[in-house]
Design an enzyme around this catalytic site. Structure first.
Site, PDB file in Angstrom:
ATOM      1  N   HIS A  60       0.839  -1.202   0.000  1.00  0.00           N
ATOM      2  CA  HIS A  60       0.000   0.000   0.000  1.00  0.00           C
ATOM      3  C   HIS A  60       0.879   1.259   0.000  1.00  0.00           C
ATOM      4  CE1 HIS A  60      -3.613   2.362   1.369  1.00  0.00           C
ATOM      5  NE2 HIS A  60      -2.671   3.111   1.899  1.00  0.00           N
ATOM      6  N   GLU A  61       1.854   1.282   0.872  1.00  0.00           N
ATOM      7  CA  GLU A  61       2.731   2.448   0.981  1.00  0.00           C
ATOM      8  C   GLU A  61       3.598   2.603  -0.259  1.00  0.00           C
ATOM      9  OE1 GLU A  61       2.137   4.507   3.180  1.00  0.00           O
ATOM     10  OE2 GLU A  61       1.003   3.317   4.610  1.00  0.00           O
ATOM     11  N   HIS A  64       1.701   4.274  -2.972  1.00  0.00           N
ATOM     12  CA  HIS A  64       1.645   5.726  -2.765  1.00  0.00           C
ATOM     13  C   HIS A  64       2.921   6.377  -3.296  1.00  0.00           C
ATOM     14  CE1 HIS A  64      -2.051   6.216  -0.608  1.00  0.00           C
ATOM     15  NE2 HIS A  64      -1.668   5.612   0.499  1.00  0.00           N
ATOM     16  N   HIS A 143      -6.701   7.772  -1.748  1.00  0.00           N
ATOM     17  CA  HIS A 143      -7.305   6.439  -1.594  1.00  0.00           C
ATOM     18  C   HIS A 143      -8.561   6.316  -2.432  1.00  0.00           C
ATOM     19  CE1 HIS A 143      -5.151   6.847   2.413  1.00  0.00           C
ATOM     20  NE2 HIS A 143      -4.559   5.829   1.810  1.00  0.00           N
TER      21      HIS A 143
HETATM   22 ZN   LIG Z   1      -2.677   5.160   2.198  1.00  0.00          ZN
END
Ligand SMILES: [Zn+2]
Ligand SMILES: *[C@@H]1O[C@H](CO)[C@@H](O)[C@H](O)[C@H]1NC(C)=O
Ligand SMILES: *[C@@H]1O[C@H](CO)[C@@H](O)[C@H](O)[C@H]1NC(C)=O
Ligand SMILES: *[C@@H]1O[C@H](CO)[C@@H](O)[C@H](O)[C@H]1NC(C)=O
Length: 457
Positions: A60-61, A64, A143
């Protein structure tokens, strides 16, 4: 990409933060060329540590830092007309716009086509919806909107790790950055909302019972992947829409150890194990009649009354529909059989309901949820799971909700039995203790092996 495992000030001051990320260098065209993911060291130890959830946190990171960020959307590049990727791409400019309902969306070609394919709609306004919670008007978040893309690795809330998917909309977004070549066929199926149409997940439709992905009220049921039992709940990101969320403890049908051989399990015919799934059901084992006869005979010694009771059992043992774990096996796409404790394998027609011999009540057979997505399976190693939620400011941070704010604790078994089976059944249970456990047990075993004998009562 730098990976720091550290107890930073941010980790210390915000105990719910698991990890956070930021890109720290871009090239002349705005492409991130260096970034950092910080994992809060203390979160890697302790009883709540979960390997799979940690892997998902890091992915997830990473996404980003690679470009799925409100700080980078405006520098995405259009490389569709050039080859190889990266040479002479043109800036996309502003890719995020509000649709007519006010929902902010990413409008880029791969994202739009991923959404259209996923929701089975040709609506050209179907950009990738972005989370609007705590976002000032006209601004965007980093998100996906949870109501529409629940379960996506880039949703603001990551649930139980077995329910998180690296979905096609997310891969499409990385493709549309112009900085990567993405094999879109590697996406995991996002069961949530599959084929539900352009208005799926909107605030105006989530409460009108038009979609089986949402629920109303606060009852017990099944998480939409049917791997877990769940309770109908909302959270801040769902904005009043409600879904069945797994309990914090013991809701996995596929975990054999969740079958505690409790009274509830015996009465409901549940079986826990790797091939078990959650079904909406109010099955009640007919053995209850026998226990009841025993009880009433011994307590009140009224034979005629007990005879009367056993002749109208459905009146007595009406129980609420809730999530129950039964075994399943696939017979084809969207086709399967189920097995309840002590029963044969029986066909469960998708979208229909069935009865099971030896039981009262019904089992619902979910449509288009089982035996359709080969990549929706329990993890092969049993790990402790815990839910996590994510916030994004000032960095892209991942936080956990270990205090159980959105995952209810399961009431103790005794309590559940009483509420689930209703007062009648509770009397049954209570009196079973009075009558003596052994007597009740021998009755149960006998009926278990020869139900015909019992129904002649
Ligand atoms: Zn996030
Ligand atoms: C894309 O992924 C699929 C599925 O894993 C694989 O079969 C295919 O070879 C991949 N394509 C490329 C170009 O790597
Ligand atoms: C979950 O269940 C285990 C074993 O029954 C128990 O030790 C633990 O305290 C429970 N956790 C919560 C949060 O209820
Ligand atoms: C089970 O649920 C169905 C439908 O909700 C209801 O008609 C039936 O009476 C219930 N049966 C029992 C035994 O509770």
């Amino acid at each position: 990409m730098y990976l720091h495992v550290q107890a930073t000030d941010k980790c210390r001051s915000e105990p719910s933060v698991l990890a956070y990320a930021v890109h720290c260098q871009t090239d002349a065209h705005g492409r991130p060329v260096a970034g950092v993911v910080v994992i809060c060291r203390d979160r890697l130890t302790g009883a709540t540590y979960n390997h799979q959830a940690t892997v998902q946190t890091v992915i997830h990171e990473l996404f980003h830092a690679l470009g799925f960020s409100k700080h980078l959307f405006h520098t995405w590049r259009d490389c569709s007309s050039t080859s190889p990727v990266g040479a002479n791409c043109s800036p996309r400019g502003k890719v995020t716009h509000s649709d007519e309902s006010g929902q902010m969306r990413i409008y880029t070609p791969s994202v739009i086509s991923a959404l259209q394919k996923h929701l089975a709609s040709a609506d050209p306004e179907l950009g990738g919806p972005l989370e609007n919670l705590d976002v000032p008007a006209g601004r965007v978040s980093s998100h996906w909107e949870s109501r529409v893309l629940q379960g996506s690795i880039m949703a603001a809330v990551l649930g139980d790790s077995t329910t998180v998917r690296i979905d096609s909309a997310t891969l499409a977004a990385l493709q549309d950055t112009g900085w990567y070549t993405v094999n879109l066929s590697r996406a995991q199926s996002l069961v949530w909302g599959d084929g539900e149409g352009a208005t799926f997940g909107s605030l105006s439709t989530c409460q009108d019972r038009s979609s089986s992905f949402f629920c109303t009220g606060s009852g017990f049921g099944c998480h939409y992947l049917h791997l877990h039992k769940g309770e109908c709940q909302t959270d801040q990101y769902l904005e009043g829409c409600r879904v069945y969320k797994p309990f914090q403890n013991g809701s996995e049908c596929w975990k054999e150890e969740n079958g505690r051989k409790s009274a509830e399990e015996v009465w409901s015919g549940e079986i826990f194990g790797f091939d078990s799934r959650c079904f909406f059901s109010n099955l009640t084992r007919q053995v209850c009649v026998c226990v009841k006869c025993l009880i009433l005979n011994s307590l009140f010694n009224i034979n005629s009354f007990s005879l009367h009771l056993s002749q109208s059992p459905s009146l007595l043992f009406s129980s609420p529909v809730e999530g129950r774990c039964y075994r399943h096996r696939c017979t084809g796409p969207n086709g399967y059989q189920i097995q309840v404790s002590g029963s044969e394998w029986v066909d469960c027609p998708a979208g229909g309901t069935i009865q099971i011999k030896g039981y009262q009540g019904l089992v619902s057979c979910p449509d288009r949820r089982l035996c359709l997505y080969p990549d929706v399976t329990p993890p092969s190693d049993n790990v402790i799971t815990f839910p996590a939620s994510i916030t994004s400011d000032p960095y892209e941070t991942l936080t956990s909700a270990q205090n159980g704010t959105w995952a209810p604790l399961r009431p103790p078994t005794e309590l559940t039995v009483a509420t689930a089976l209703g007062i009648t059944a509770a009397v049954c249970l209570l009196a079973a203790v009075v009558v003596s456990y052994r007597k009740c047990c021998s009755c149960r075993v006998r009926i278990h092996s020869a139900p015909e004998h019992h129904s002649d009562l």
